[in-house]
Design a protein around this motif. Sequence first.
Motif, PDB file in Angstrom:
ATOM      1  N   SER A 220      61.757  66.642  16.514  1.00  0.00           N
ATOM      2  CA  SER A 220      61.176  67.867  17.064  1.00  0.00           C
ATOM      3  C   SER A 220      61.730  69.114  16.386  1.00  0.00           C
ATOM      4  N   ARG A 221      62.969  69.061  15.905  1.00  0.00           N
ATOM      5  CA  ARG A 221      63.531  70.220  15.203  1.00  0.00           C
ATOM      6  C   ARG A 221      62.753  70.523  13.934  1.00  0.00           C
TER       7      ARG A 221
ATOM      8  N   GLU B  19      58.278  55.500  25.995  1.00  0.00           N
ATOM      9  CA  GLU B  19      59.367  55.493  25.017  1.00  0.00           C
ATOM     10  C   GLU B  19      60.457  54.456  25.295  1.00  0.00           C
TER      11      GLU B  19
ATOM     12  N   ALA C 196      54.170  56.999  22.812  1.00  0.00           N
ATOM     13  CA  ALA C 196      55.466  57.627  23.075  1.00  0.00           C
ATOM     14  C   ALA C 196      55.696  57.860  24.559  1.00  0.00           C
ATOM     15  N   THR C 197      54.628  57.883  25.352  1.00  0.00           N
ATOM     16  CA  THR C 197      54.788  58.051  26.801  1.00  0.00           C
ATOM     17  C   THR C 197      55.532  56.871  27.418  1.00  0.00           C
TER      18      THR C 197
ATOM     19  N   ASP D 107      52.545  66.899  13.965  1.00  0.00           N
ATOM     20  CA  ASP D 107      52.991  68.254  14.278  1.00  0.00           C
ATOM     21  C   ASP D 107      51.875  69.020  14.968  1.00  0.00           C
TER      22      ASP D 107
ATOM     23  N   ASP E 297      64.434  61.655  16.850  1.00  0.00           N
ATOM     24  CA  ASP E 297      63.850  62.869  17.421  1.00  0.00           C
ATOM     25  C   ASP E 297      63.665  63.875  16.286  1.00  0.00           C
TER      26      ASP E 297
ATOM     27  N   TYR F 296      54.421  60.078  13.826  1.00  0.00           N
ATOM     28  CA  TYR F 296      54.687  61.411  14.369  1.00  0.00           C
ATOM     29  C   TYR F 296      53.553  62.353  13.953  1.00  0.00           C
TER      30      TYR F 296
ATOM     31  N   PHE G 108      57.866  67.885  14.495  1.00  0.00           N
ATOM     32  CA  PHE G 108      57.071  66.674  14.649  1.00  0.00           C
ATOM     33  C   PHE G 108      57.452  65.946  15.933  1.00  0.00           C
ATOM     34  N   SER G 109      56.441  65.540  16.683  1.00  0.00           N
ATOM     35  CA  SER G 109      56.667  64.803  17.927  1.00  0.00           C
ATOM     36  C   SER G 109      56.201  63.365  17.760  1.00  0.00           C
ATOM     37  N   LEU G 110      56.846  62.473  18.487  1.00  0.00           N
ATOM     38  CA  LEU G 110      56.554  61.047  18.388  1.00  0.00           C
ATOM     39  C   LEU G 110      55.213  60.725  19.042  1.00  0.00           C
TER      40      LEU G 110
END
Length: 256
Positions: free
Chosen positions: A164-165, A143, A140-141, A190, A162, A188, A168-170
């Motif tokens: 993140s809400r 992207e 993901a760095t 968490d 996305d 993804y 969970f992050s990619l």
Amino acid sequence: MTERDHIESAAQMRLRHGSPAEQAELAARAAQDPALRNDLAAWDRQDAALRALYDPVAQEPVPAALQAVLRRAERRAERRSGLPVWSQLVAACLLLAVGATGGALGARWAERAETPLAMAAFRAFATYSVETVHPVEVAATQEPHLSTWLSNRLGRQIAPPDLSRSGFSLMGGRVLPGVNGPAVLMMYRDAQGRRLTLYVAPEPGRAEQPPEFAQRDTARSYWWFDDSLGCAVVGDLTREVLHGVAMEAYRQITGA
């Protein structure tokens, strides 16, 4: 039941649900016929049981998935006419019917047997979600490069949603072989280290299908077809948690 009994029952049912005059005629017959009175009482009990079972369902809010299908159908009707719009409405009606039969609509989505899309998504999740060294090909760095690479291989513009809400992050993504060409897998995680995947594969000519639920062992999935793509969110999560994440991905990918 003899054929004569069947005909008489059908006639009685017609009168029972007919005009006020026909209902009055049936009541007059029942006053002289104890067997008919028993039949009518049994039908009344059945009606009461059905109302008790399904009246609460009729008062429930329309599910978010069904609302999304209807909104998209309305928008597309402004741009084009014909079968695609009606296929959306048919899918919406099927979703409503399945939800009502299950006894509750609410936030539930329909369940059905696994499709090839869901099976491929489950296999990809089982293979790569446990990988510690190389869970993804492009992180993901990177992207911007990741989105371009996945889009080029898929032959369609695709950007990792996305999530993140939903907490969970990619992590990144990779390309996998698919039935109709290359498929892509985005992963993804968490804060607890739990992983989930989003599997996207080309499905040319496939009718649009709102999200549905599938499960294999402890892994669960919500999958759908939209705009000639098949998508499946898979995770070893509770159904409620996965539902929220999948709805977020669904909204971003389809624009619902």
